[in-house]
Design a protein around this motif. Structure first.
Motif, PDB file in Angstrom:
ATOM      1  N   ILE A  34      17.426   8.666  10.211  1.00  0.00           N
ATOM      2  CA  ILE A  34      17.159   9.094   8.779  1.00  0.00           C
ATOM      3  C   ILE A  34      16.413   7.783   8.131  1.00  0.00           C
ATOM      4  O   ILE A  34      16.603   6.554   8.200  1.00  0.00           O
ATOM      5  N   MET A  35      15.136   8.287   7.564  1.00  0.00           N
ATOM      6  CA  MET A  35      14.368   7.659   6.870  1.00  0.00           C
ATOM      7  C   MET A  35      14.391   7.393   5.330  1.00  0.00           C
ATOM      8  O   MET A  35      14.927   8.649   4.992  1.00  0.00           O
ATOM      9  N   ASP A  36      14.807   6.538   4.503  1.00  0.00           N
ATOM     10  CA  ASP A  36      14.472   6.456   3.139  1.00  0.00           C
ATOM     11  C   ASP A  36      13.175   6.822   2.586  1.00  0.00           C
ATOM     12  O   ASP A  36      12.147   6.108   2.837  1.00  0.00           O
ATOM     13  N   PRO A  37      12.947   8.085   1.843  1.00  0.00           N
ATOM     14  CA  PRO A  37      11.568   8.429   1.606  1.00  0.00           C
ATOM     15  C   PRO A  37      10.970   7.455   0.586  1.00  0.00           C
ATOM     16  O   PRO A  37       9.653   7.425   0.298  1.00  0.00           O
ATOM     17  N   LYS A  38      11.740   6.838  -0.284  1.00  0.00           N
ATOM     18  CA  LYS A  38      11.345   5.870  -1.324  1.00  0.00           C
ATOM     19  C   LYS A  38      11.175   4.609  -1.098  1.00  0.00           C
ATOM     20  O   LYS A  38      10.414   3.924  -1.505  1.00  0.00           O
ATOM     21  N   ALA A  39      11.843   4.098   0.005  1.00  0.00           N
ATOM     22  CA  ALA A  39      11.960   2.832   0.374  1.00  0.00           C
ATOM     23  C   ALA A  39      10.953   2.500   1.652  1.00  0.00           C
ATOM     24  O   ALA A  39      10.534   1.349   1.988  1.00  0.00           O
ATOM     25  N   GLY A  40      10.902   3.627   2.487  1.00  0.00           N
ATOM     26  CA  GLY A  40      10.421   3.743   3.749  1.00  0.00           C
ATOM     27  C   GLY A  40      10.681   2.861   4.942  1.00  0.00           C
ATOM     28  O   GLY A  40      10.137   2.425   5.907  1.00  0.00           O
ATOM     29  N   TYR A  41      12.046   2.583   4.856  1.00  0.00           N
ATOM     30  CA  TYR A  41      12.702   2.211   6.065  1.00  0.00           C
ATOM     31  C   TYR A  41      13.888   3.150   6.648  1.00  0.00           C
ATOM     32  O   TYR A  41      14.225   3.918   6.184  1.00  0.00           O
ATOM     33  N   MET A  42      14.195   2.864   7.979  1.00  0.00           N
ATOM     34  CA  MET A  42      15.352   3.480   8.649  1.00  0.00           C
ATOM     35  C   MET A  42      16.518   3.320   7.980  1.00  0.00           C
ATOM     36  O   MET A  42      16.885   1.944   7.937  1.00  0.00           O
ATOM     37  N   LEU A  43      17.320   4.196   7.429  1.00  0.00           N
ATOM     38  CA  LEU A  43      18.778   3.884   6.876  1.00  0.00           C
ATOM     39  C   LEU A  43      20.008   3.758   7.861  1.00  0.00           C
ATOM     40  O   LEU A  43      20.925   2.929   7.664  1.00  0.00           O
ATOM     41  N   ASN A  44      19.796   4.133   9.073  1.00  0.00           N
ATOM     42  CA  ASN A  44      20.928   4.182   9.936  1.00  0.00           C
ATOM     43  C   ASN A  44      20.448   3.629  11.205  1.00  0.00           C
ATOM     44  O   ASN A  44      20.805   4.041  12.355  1.00  0.00           O
ATOM     45  N   ALA A  45      19.956   2.320  11.006  1.00  0.00           N
ATOM     46  CA  ALA A  45      19.538   1.561  12.366  1.00  0.00           C
ATOM     47  C   ALA A  45      20.624   0.837  12.818  1.00  0.00           C
ATOM     48  O   ALA A  45      20.589  -0.326  12.927  1.00  0.00           O
ATOM     49  N   ASN A  46      21.447   1.322  13.321  1.00  0.00           N
ATOM     50  CA  ASN A  46      22.814   0.830  13.840  1.00  0.00           C
ATOM     51  C   ASN A  46      23.487   1.875  14.605  1.00  0.00           C
ATOM     52  O   ASN A  46      23.194   3.022  14.520  1.00  0.00           O
ATOM     53  N   LEU A  47      24.667   1.289  15.422  1.00  0.00           N
ATOM     54  CA  LEU A  47      25.426   2.417  16.297  1.00  0.00           C
ATOM     55  C   LEU A  47      26.643   2.766  15.423  1.00  0.00           C
ATOM     56  O   LEU A  47      27.512   3.291  15.974  1.00  0.00           O
ATOM     57  N   GLU A  48      26.667   2.658  14.142  1.00  0.00           N
ATOM     58  CA  GLU A  48      27.685   3.267  13.369  1.00  0.00           C
ATOM     59  C   GLU A  48      27.402   4.310  12.640  1.00  0.00           C
ATOM     60  O   GLU A  48      27.974   5.331  12.638  1.00  0.00           O
ATOM     61  N   ASN A  49      26.109   4.616  12.085  1.00  0.00           N
ATOM     62  CA  ASN A  49      25.727   5.567  11.507  1.00  0.00           C
ATOM     63  C   ASN A  49      24.593   6.316  12.075  1.00  0.00           C
ATOM     64  O   ASN A  49      24.481   7.517  11.817  1.00  0.00           O
ATOM     65  N   TYR A  50      24.081   5.612  13.175  1.00  0.00           N
ATOM     66  CA  TYR A  50      23.099   6.661  14.192  1.00  0.00           C
ATOM     67  C   TYR A  50      24.341   7.172  15.044  1.00  0.00           C
ATOM     68  O   TYR A  50      24.644   6.232  16.025  1.00  0.00           O
ATOM     69  N   LYS A  51      24.689   8.240  14.806  1.00  0.00           N
ATOM     70  CA  LYS A  51      25.825   8.844  15.794  1.00  0.00           C
ATOM     71  C   LYS A  51      25.398   9.334  17.318  1.00  0.00           C
ATOM     72  O   LYS A  51      24.267   9.978  17.335  1.00  0.00           O
ATOM     73  N   MET A  82       0.747  -1.191  -0.023  1.00  0.00           N
ATOM     74  CA  MET A  82      -0.018  -0.065   0.002  1.00  0.00           C
ATOM     75  C   MET A  82       1.022   1.052   0.018  1.00  0.00           C
ATOM     76  O   MET A  82       2.162   1.360   0.382  1.00  0.00           O
ATOM     77  N   PRO A  83       0.417   2.363  -0.390  1.00  0.00           N
ATOM     78  CA  PRO A  83       1.228   3.509  -0.401  1.00  0.00           C
ATOM     79  C   PRO A  83       1.358   4.091   0.928  1.00  0.00           C
ATOM     80  O   PRO A  83       1.046   3.718   1.917  1.00  0.00           O
ATOM     81  N   PHE A  84       2.769   4.459   1.166  1.00  0.00           N
ATOM     82  CA  PHE A  84       3.374   4.856   2.409  1.00  0.00           C
ATOM     83  C   PHE A  84       3.819   6.416   2.434  1.00  0.00           C
ATOM     84  O   PHE A  84       4.269   6.751   1.398  1.00  0.00           O
ATOM     85  N   VAL A  85       4.194   6.689   3.580  1.00  0.00           N
ATOM     86  CA  VAL A  85       4.675   8.247   3.829  1.00  0.00           C
ATOM     87  C   VAL A  85       5.797   8.157   4.982  1.00  0.00           C
ATOM     88  O   VAL A  85       5.122   7.604   6.029  1.00  0.00           O
ATOM     89  N   VAL A  86       6.842   8.559   5.078  1.00  0.00           N
ATOM     90  CA  VAL A  86       7.736   8.445   6.107  1.00  0.00           C
ATOM     91  C   VAL A  86       8.314   9.745   6.529  1.00  0.00           C
ATOM     92  O   VAL A  86       8.968   9.801   7.408  1.00  0.00           O
ATOM     93  N   GLU A  87       7.833  10.914   6.098  1.00  0.00           N
ATOM     94  CA  GLU A  87       8.200  12.222   6.496  1.00  0.00           C
ATOM     95  C   GLU A  87       7.269  13.052   6.985  1.00  0.00           C
ATOM     96  O   GLU A  87       6.022  13.064   6.283  1.00  0.00           O
ATOM     97  N   ARG A  88       7.427  13.692   8.040  1.00  0.00           N
ATOM     98  CA  ARG A  88       6.334  14.496   8.691  1.00  0.00           C
ATOM     99  C   ARG A  88       5.678  15.483   7.867  1.00  0.00           C
ATOM    100  O   ARG A  88       4.417  15.556   7.677  1.00  0.00           O
ATOM    101  N   ASN A  89       6.482  16.272   7.183  1.00  0.00           N
ATOM    102  CA  ASN A  89       5.812  17.469   6.336  1.00  0.00           C
ATOM    103  C   ASN A  89       5.012  16.905   5.206  1.00  0.00           C
ATOM    104  O   ASN A  89       3.851  17.136   5.034  1.00  0.00           O
TER     105      ASN A  89
END
Length: 822
Positions: free
Chosen positions: A728-745, A203-210
Motif C-alpha cells: 500500500i503506497m501513500d499517493p500524497k506522501a509517496g512511501y509504502m504505508l505497510n512496510a512491516n510484517l504487522e500491516n503487510y499481511k 520533484m513531482p512524483f507518482v506512485v500509482e500505476r494508473n
C-alpha cells in the motif's frame, strides 16, 4: 546465458513441442510425430551411444538411444530401481538448522567486526543538494561513513545527458539508499544514521500505476530507461519504445489474430488486476564484508555465490581470484538475492575505510522496499471453436516494477496451450517506488491469474468441463497425466453448478495449470574426494537457498558409492570450490546434479583402478552392488567401501566434473495442475481455502520429500498472494504505508489448508540425472487462478482482482464499492 534471456526465448516460442515429445512413449496409443527423439546414427569422437529410460510411468516407459560423452556414467534406471536417489530423504542440514548450529549471514561474528546501517531517502523523488555526515562521524563508536555514488538495481537512462548533472544520485523512490555508517555496535550505527542531514530539492512524483500512465503524470525518468535482469530473471529488452512513464510495448505476433477471432464460435474478454507482492523472505538482504588487500571475503545471503563474486569484482575492479564469497546457510530469496546490491557495495566500502569487517543487514522496512513482484492490469481476449480449439489469443498488459522493468505477464498465454494466432503487448510503467525483482516464476502468477480464469470462462461458454477443455487444447502429456490424477484423487467428479449453495456460505472447487521451462547453467562444476579412511566429500560453490540442494547432492554421491547420503560430507556455498550455478529460474537441480554424479562416478572409477591390483583383479572387474564393492567374476567376494579405500596407495583421490551439454535440443517444459476447494462467506467477504491437491512434474524427482516441501511452500505462498498480500503506497506522501510484517499481511497458521501432493515422474533423457527444479512451478503460479475459478464455482460470480480481501470480494458480489485501483 542468463535465465531471464532464456525465459525470453522460451516465451518467444508459442507451443510446448518439447514437452509434447517428452512423454509420448511407444505403446501408449498416441501417434508419434517428428518431434520424437531420434536415434543417433554413429557417435562422434569422445562420444558413445547409450540407452536411456524415457517417458512417464503412467503412460508406459520405453528406452531411447542418446549420444553422450564417454566420461559420463551409465544411464540411471527409473527411481524404483535405485537405493537412495528418488527415495524420501530427511534434510541433510535439518539438525543443524533445528538446533541453531547452522550459521546464517546475520550469525557471522568476526574479530573486530563493526555493525552498519543504511541511510535512506525520505522523499520519493528529487535531487540531493547536500549531505552532512559530520554529526554522525563525531558520535563515539562510529568508525566509517560512506556516501553512495551510484545506485544499483534500478533502471538506467539510455542517454545520461538528459539528466541534470548532480554530485549525488537522483532520488527516485522513498527508501532509496543514500549512505552507510559503520560503528562498534548496531545501536550506535542506528543512532548515527539519524544524525545524517540530507537537503533535497524535491520533484513531482507518482506512485500509482494508473496515474503514472497519464500523459501529464510526473515522469520518473526524463527519457527512455532500461533495467538489466539478474540471474533470477527480471529486466527486459532495451529496444522497446517509451513515452512518459510507459515503457513498451514488448510485442509478440504470430499468425493473424483478427482472423482467428472472426473464425471463433466463442469469445471471452475481460480485464484482470493483480497487486504488488513483496518477497518477505525470513532472512533480509545482508552481507558481512572483510576487506583485506590480499582478499575480500564476503559472507552473503545470496542465491548466487558466483554472481556476487562477479559483481564485487566488477564494481571494485578486482580480479575474481581476490574475491571470496561464502553462503553457508540462507533464509530464502525467491529470486531477489543476486549480485552485490547496494547493501553489499556499501558494506565493502565501509570495511575498506574502517579496515575492519562490517556486517550490514537490512531491517524489515528496508526489505519490503528493496524488491517486489510487479503488479498487472491485463486485458485478455480468447477465441475458440465449438470443439475447444483455440483460434486466437490477445493480451495487453501494464505492470509496474517501480523504478525497474520486468512486469511482463505473457508466459502462460504464450506457452500453456497451442494457438496459431497470438498477439501479446506488454508494458512496464515506471513509478516512484522500489524496484521489482525476479520472484518465483516471474510474470507467471500474474499471467496465470488472468489466463487460466479465462480458459475456465471459455469452458462455461462452450458447455465443457474445464478439465475436458484442457485435455483438448493442452499438448503436454505430463499435465494430461496430472489432470487424470486430479480427476481420480479429488472430489472433482462431484463438482456442482456454479452458485449451487443457497446459504451465505458457498463452497466451490477449481483448478489451474502452470508451465515453466528447463534452463541449464553450464557454469556448474564440483569435485568429489575419496580418502583412505573411507570418507567421501563433495565440494561446489553452489549454495542451498533452503530448498534442499545439499540433500540431493548427498543422495547422488551416496548412490554412486553405495553409502547412505548422511555419510557424504557436503561442502558447498564457497567460491573457493569449483564454480556452481546461481539458483534462479528452477535452474539448480538440473544444472549441478549431473556434474555431481559425473564427478562421483569418475572418482569411483579412479578408486577401482587404484585398488584393483591390491584386490588381485582389474578395475573393470569391480562393481558397486548393494552398498558393497564386488568382483563381477566372483560373487562370493565383496568388500565395504572402507575396506577398499584402505588399500589406496595415496591418502586420497579426487575427480572434478563440469556440466555436460543437454543430450538433445528438444525444448522442454514442466508444470503442474492444482485443485482447490474453498468456502466463501458472502456476508463478510471472507474466502477460506479448505483443501489443495497438487499434481506436478519436474523430471526425475531426486528427493520426493524435498520436492513436496517445495510445492507445499509454493502453494502457501500462492494462497497468501491471492488472499492477503498487498503493498500500500501513500499517493500524497509517496512511501509504502505497510512496510512491516504487522500491516503487510501474509498467510498465517490458521489459513493453512489441507494439502496433498502427487508427483509425476517424467524421464526426459537429457542428462545423467534427468533432474529439474520445482521452485517456479510449485503452486505459486496457479493458486490465485485456481482460487478464482473455485470462487466462481462457489458463487457464480467472476472475481478478477486480487488480493481477495473482504472489500474486493464484496465488491465482486455487488455488495460494496471496490478498493481504489492503483
Amino acid at each position: 546465458m542468463a535465465p531471464e534471456t532464456m525465459l525470453q526465448e522460451a516465451q518467444d516460442k508459442s507451443t510446448t513441442k518439447g514437452a509434447q515429445t517428452v512423454a509420448r512413449p511407444k505403446g501408449d496409443g498416441v501417434k508419434r510425430d517428428s518431434q520424437t527423439p531420434s536415434t543417433p546414427s554413429k557417435p562422434g569422437p569422445g562420444m558413445r551411444s547409450d540407452s536411456f529410460v524415457f517417458g512417464i510411468p503412467q503412460n508406459g516407459l520405453e528406452h531411447i538411444e542418446r549420444e553422450v560423452p564417454v566420461s559420463e556414467p551409465p544411464p540411471l534406471p527409473q527411481n524404483s530401481e535405485l537405493t537412495y536417489v528418488g527415495k524420501p530423504t530427511v534434510r541433510y542440514d535439518g539438525p543443524a538448522k533445528a538446533t541453531g548450529k547452522g550459521k546464517y549471514t546475520a550469525d557471522v561474528h568476526l574479530p573486530g567486526m563493526l555493525y552498519a546501517r543504511m541511510v535512506d531517502a525520505t522523499i520519493p523523488h528529487g535531487r540531493i543538494v547536500s549531505i552532512d555526515t559530520s554529526a554522525a562521524e563525531k558520535l563515539p563508536g562510529v568508525r566509517a561513513v560512506h556516501v553512495i555514488e551510484h545506485v544499483y538495481g534500478v533502471s538506467e537512462l539510455r542517454d545520461p545527458k538528459l539528466e541534470t548533472p548532480s554530485r549525488y544520485p537522483i532520488v527516485r523512490y522513498a527508501g532509496q539508499p543514500i549512505a552507510g555508517i559503520a560503528a562498534t555496535t548496531q545501536q550506535i550505527a542506528d543512532d548515527a544514521a539519524k544524525l545524517v542531514k540530507v537537503q533535497y530539492d524535491t520533484m513531482p512524483f507518482v506512485v500509482e500505476r494508473n496515474a503514472a500512465r497519464s500523459p501529464d503524470a510526473p515522469v520518473v525518468f526524463p527519457g527512455p530507461a532500461d533495467a538489466a535482469g539478474s540471474a533470477g530473471g527480471g529486466g527486459g529488452p532495451k529496444d522497446v519504445p517509451q513515452k512518459g512513464n510507459v515503457h513498451g510495448p514488448q510485442r509478440r505476433l504470430k499468425g493473424d489474430p483478427e482472423k482467428g477471432f472472426a473464425d471463433a464460435d466463442a469469445v471471452v474478454e475481460a480485464e484482470y488486476f493483480t497487486q504488488v507482492q513483496t518477497h518477505s523472505a525470513l532472512e533480509t538482504h545482508g552481507f558481512v564484508v572483510d576487506w583485506k588487500p590480499e582478499e575480500v571475503t564476503v559472507y552473503a545471503s545470496t542465491q548466487g555465490t558466483s554472481s556476487v563474486r562477479n559483481e564485487f569484482a566488477d564494481v571494485f575492479k578486482l580480479p575474481k581470484s581476490k574475491v571470496r564469497v561464502i553462503t553457508e546457510y540462507m533464509g530464502g530469496g525467491f529470486g531477489a538475492k543476486f549480485g552485490a546490491g547496494n547493501e553489499g557495495v556499501v558494506a565493502a566500502n565501509l570495511s575498506r575505510k574502517a579496515n575492519a569487517p562490517v556486517r550490514l543487514m537490512l531491517d524489515r522496512r528496508q526489505e519490503h522496499i528493496v524488491s517486489n513482484r510487479p503488479d498487472s492490469h491485463q486485458k485478455l481476449k480468447i477465441g475458440a471453436k465449438r470443439d475447444g480449439t483455440l483460434t486466437a489469443i490477445q493480451l495487453t498488459s501494464y505492470g509496474t516494477a517501480g523504478v525497474g522493468t520486468g512486469a511482463g505477464t505473457a508466459g502462460p498465454a504464450t506457452n500453456l496451450y497451442k494457438c496459431d494466432n497470438l498477439l501479446t503487448e506488454e508494458y512496464d510503467v515506471f513509478i516512484n517506488a522500489g524496484p521489482g525483482a525476479a520472484f518465483r516464476a516471474p510474470g507467471h502468477p500474474q499471467g496465470c491469474f488472468a489466463f487460466e480464469q479465462a480458459i475456465d470462462e471459455l469452458a462455461v461458454k462452450l458447455k465443457m468441463d474445464p478439465l475436458v477443455l484442457r485435455d483438448k487444447i493442452d499438448e503436454s502429456p505430463a499435465r494430461r497425466v496430472e489432470r487424470q490424477v486430479i480427476l481420480e484423487r479429488t472430489n472433482w467428479r462431484n463438482r456442482r453448478e456454479a452458485g449451487a449453495d443457497s446459504g451465505p456460505i458457498k463452497r466451490g472447487m477449481g483448478i489451474a495449470q502452470s508451465v515453466w521451462y528447463r534452463f541449464v547453467n553450464m557454469n556448474s562444476s564440483c569435485e568429489v574426494r575419496v580418502s583412505r579412511d573411507g570418507s567421501v566429500e563433495l565440494m561446489s560453490a553452489v549454495q542451498d537457498l533452503g530448498t534442499g540442494t545439499k540433500t540431493i547432492l548427498a543422495q547422488i554421491v551416496g548412490e554412486e558409492f553405495g553409502i547412505p547420503p548422511a555419510q557424504v560430507v557436503v561442502r558447498i556455498g564457497d567460491t573457493r570450490y569449483p564454480i556452481g550455478p546461481d539458483s534462479g529460474g528452477s535452474i539448480t537441480a538440473g544444472s549441478i546434479t549431473p556434474a555431481v554424479r559425473n564427478a562421483a562416478y569418475q572418482a569411483r572409477q579412479q578408486l577401482f583402478a587404484a585398488v584393483a591390483p591390491a584386490l588381485g583383479t582389474t578395475a573393470d572387474n569391480l562393481a558397486m552392488q548393494g552398498g558393497r564393492v564386488v568382483l563381477k567374476n566372483d560373487a562370493g567376494k565383496s568388500y565395504t567401501l572402507k575396506q577398499v579405500t584402505a588399500k589406496l596407495p595415496t591418502d586420497e583421490i579426487s575427480a572434478r566434473a563440469t556440466r555436460a551439454p543437454e543430450y538433445s535440443k528438444d525444448r522442454l517444459t514442466y508444470g503442474g495442475v492444482d485443485y482447490v476447494e474453498l468456502a466463501v462467506d458472502t456476508e463478510t467477504g471472507r474466502v477460506h481455502i479448505e483443501k489443495v491437491f497438487g499434481a506436478h512434474d519436474c523430471g526425475r524427482p531426486i528427493n520426493p520429500t524435498g520436492v513436496i516441501s517445495q510445492i507445499n511452500g509454493g502453494i502457501l505462498q500462492g494462497i497468501s498472494y491471492a488472499l492477503f498480500e498487498q503493498r500500500i503506497m501513500d499517493p500524497k506522501a509517496g512511501y509504502m504505508l505497510n512496510a512491516n510484517l504487522e500491516n503487510y499481511k501474509i498467510l498465517g497458521a490458521r489459513e493453512v489448508p489441507e494439502i496433498e501432493i502427487a508427483l509425476v515422474e517424467n524421464y526426459i533423457a537429457q542428462s545423467s540425472t534427468d533432474a529439474a527444479g520445482i521452485g517456479e512451478s510449485a503452486g505459486i503460479i496457479t493458486l490465485a487462478a485456481a482460487i478464482g475459478n473455485a470462487f466462481y464455482n462457489a458463487t457464480g460470480v467472476r472475481i478478477r482482482k486480487i488480493p481477495m480481501t473482504p472489500a474486493n470480494v464484496l465488491a465482486a458480489l455487488g455488495k460494496a464499492q471496490p478498493e481504489v485501483e492503483a
